[in-house]
Each structure stands twice: as C-alpha cells, then as structure tokens.
Design a protein around this motif. Structure first.
Motif, PDB file in Angstrom:
ATOM      1  N   SER A  11       4.742   0.175  58.471  1.00 11.20           N
ATOM      2  CA  SER A  11       3.349  -0.096  58.828  1.00 11.20           C
ATOM      3  C   SER A  11       2.917   0.948  59.851  1.00 11.20           C
ATOM      4  CB  SER A  11       3.186  -1.508  59.404  1.00 11.20           C
ATOM      5  OG  SER A  11       3.973  -1.679  60.561  1.00 11.20           O
ATOM      6  N   GLY A  12       1.624   1.249  59.850  1.00 14.60           N
ATOM      7  CA  GLY A  12       1.111   2.241  60.789  1.00 14.60           C
ATOM      8  C   GLY A  12       1.653   3.631  60.496  1.00 14.60           C
ATOM      9  N   SER A  13       2.087   4.316  61.543  1.00 15.36           N
ATOM     10  CA  SER A  13       2.661   5.652  61.419  1.00 15.36           C
ATOM     11  C   SER A  13       4.178   5.540  61.558  1.00 15.36           C
ATOM     12  CB  SER A  13       2.099   6.579  62.502  1.00 15.36           C
ATOM     13  OG  SER A  13       2.629   7.883  62.358  1.00 15.36           O
ATOM     14  N   GLY A  47       0.356   5.766  51.184  1.00 12.99           N
ATOM     15  CA  GLY A  47       0.225   6.406  52.481  1.00 12.99           C
ATOM     16  C   GLY A  47      -0.064   7.882  52.345  1.00 12.99           C
ATOM     17  N   GLU A  50       1.528  12.486  56.953  1.00 19.54           N
ATOM     18  CA  GLU A  50       0.712  12.802  58.125  1.00 19.54           C
ATOM     19  C   GLU A  50       1.128  14.119  58.776  1.00 19.54           C
ATOM     20  OE1 GLU A  50      -0.911   9.766  61.438  1.00 19.54           O
ATOM     21  OE2 GLU A  50       1.260  10.002  61.399  1.00 19.54           O
ATOM     22  N   PHE A  58       6.452  12.453  59.147  1.00 17.13           N
ATOM     23  CA  PHE A  58       5.784  11.207  59.508  1.00 17.13           C
ATOM     24  C   PHE A  58       4.780  10.854  58.421  1.00 17.13           C
ATOM     25  CE2 PHE A  58       7.200  13.222  63.353  1.00 17.13           C
ATOM     26  CZ  PHE A  58       7.653  12.184  64.162  1.00 17.13           C
ATOM     27  N   SER A  60       1.630   7.953  57.284  1.00 11.49           N
ATOM     28  CA  SER A  60       0.682   6.950  57.754  1.00 11.49           C
ATOM     29  C   SER A  60       0.387   6.012  56.586  1.00 11.49           C
ATOM     30  CB  SER A  60      -0.605   7.618  58.234  1.00 11.49           C
ATOM     31  OG  SER A  60      -1.544   6.648  58.655  1.00 11.49           O
ATOM     32  N   THR A  62      -1.552   3.362  54.412  1.00  9.15           N
ATOM     33  CA  THR A  62      -2.958   3.018  54.209  1.00  9.15           C
ATOM     34  C   THR A  62      -3.143   1.698  53.463  1.00  9.15           C
ATOM     35  OG1 THR A  62      -3.005   4.369  52.200  1.00  9.15           O
ATOM     36  CG2 THR A  62      -3.684   5.425  54.256  1.00  9.15           C
TER      37      THR A  62
END
Length: 227
Positions: A11-13, A47, A50, A58, A60, A62
């Motif tokens: 989740s997130g980054s 995702g 990033e 990394f 991210s 979505t």
C-alpha cells in the motif's frame, strides 16, 4: 502491463525486494513512470514504477482488489521427466491454469527430484502465471509414488494411449484430476492400478504423443471443457 509478484500486500509507496528490482531492471527493462501489475497471494494491485535507482526500486500503489480465484480445481499428476521436459511441462501447466501440480514416480519415470528442483518448479510456475496473466499460483506438491496416489477429485482422467476407453473427456464436474505418463508411457499394471483408484482412461488422439506434448494438449482440452 508488466507484472511482478510480491509476498505481501503493498500500500502507498513501497520499496521492492532486491530480486524484484533486478527482475524489473534487467529482465523486464522497466522504466520510471511505467504502470505495473502487482500480484500477491491475496490481491492484485495496479501501480506505477515511481523511482528506479541503481540498487533499488519504488512503486506507488494506485488500486487494489482481491485476486480472481479459478472456479474449478485441476490437479495434474505428471510422471517425472528429464529436466528440460519437466520444466517445460510445469511451465505449461501453470500457463493453462492448473491449480495443483504433483510430480509422480513411476516405473519408467525419473526416480528422484531434489528440493532445489521443486524450488525451480515454483520459480518457473510463477513466471508462467505472470506471463499468462493468471492470478492463481499452482501448488507444487512433494513427489509421490504412483501406487500412493489418492485423488479425491470428482473426475479422474488417465490419458493412456494404449487402451483409451473413450475419445471424449466426458467431464461431469469442475473438479478434475488428470495423470500423464513418463517417456515410454505407463506399464499396463500401472494403468490397471490407476483405474482401480477411480481414473477413467481416455485417448483423445490416435498418435502417441511425447509426454511434454501431451502435457500441453491434454491440459488445454480439459481447460476448454471447463470453460
């Protein structure tokens, strides 16, 4: 969309594990800003790559949803083949949506598969699942002896070129086990033993197929009927 697999729901980054970073960078040749599909044991995420540095990447996240589970059970018993042929069969079983792969020791098969071989089967099946955009990883079981097979599937198919009782598969359920022999085929007494365990012998084609060819053709036939 390029796909990767990670063991935990992100989740997130998220910083990716080293082996996934290497795979993205050197195998998939992914670029920053590129969309990615991320498969986990329970979810499928979308995702963006990033950031990609020399030694780490990394992503991210979505979006996320539960994985699509197959609406059937397909257990494949494959008598152990030489390395290149067995690897090929495992790859195709995963592509074609087998839910379980069980290596089998029979009279004419290889008689030993090492732990590192089973780990390789896991890697092969994972790559095949990602390539084919399936969302279910087949379970790779420990090898068993042919006499120890105890399949509890509703439909059990023995693909036996010498004595097929029918040309059609005649499936009655979406719970199927199938067994494919080694190079050289089954011994007659092995076929009889499997029939005694509830396997129904079928022979869809007159030509005698190589084991690795049979793996593709017959699994494809089963999947077509299941679909």
């Amino acid at each position: 969309m390029k796909r990767i697999y990670i063991d935990e729901d992100p989740s997130g980054s998220v910083q990716l594990p080293d082996d996934i970073h290497h795979y993205l960078k050197n195998v998939l040749r992914a670029k920053e800003g590129e969309p990615l599909g991320i498969l986990t044991p329970t979810s499928f995420c979308e995702g963006v790559l990033e950031r990609m540095e020399n030694r780490k990447s990394f992503i991210s996240i979505t979006s996320k949803r539960p994985v699509v589970k197959p609406g059937y059970r397909l257990s494949v018993y494959q008598c152990a083949l030489k390395r290149e042929y067995m690897d090929f069969a495992v790859e195709k079983y995963a592509e074609l949506g087998a839910t379980e792969i069980i290596p089998v020791y029979s009279s004419r098969s290889l008689r030993e598969l090492k732990d590192k071989t089973l780990a390789r089967f896991g890697d092969i099946s994972l790559k095949a699942v990602l390539q084919s955009e399936n969302e279910h990883l087949p379970v790779i079981h420990e090898p068993c002896r042919i006499e120890d097979i105890e399949a509890d599937n509703a439909d059990r198919l023995l693909f036996y070129e010498r004595e097929g009782e029918s040309r059609g598969l005649g499936l009655t359920s979406r719970d199927v086990a199938m067994i494919i022999g080694p190079e050289g085929g089954f011994e007659p007494e092995e076929a009889e033993m499997l029939k005694g365990k509830g396997f129904r012998s079928v022979s869809p084609f007159k030509p005698i197929l190589k084991a690795e060819t049979a793996a593709v053709v017959f699994t494809g036939l089963v999947r077509m009927e299941l679909e």
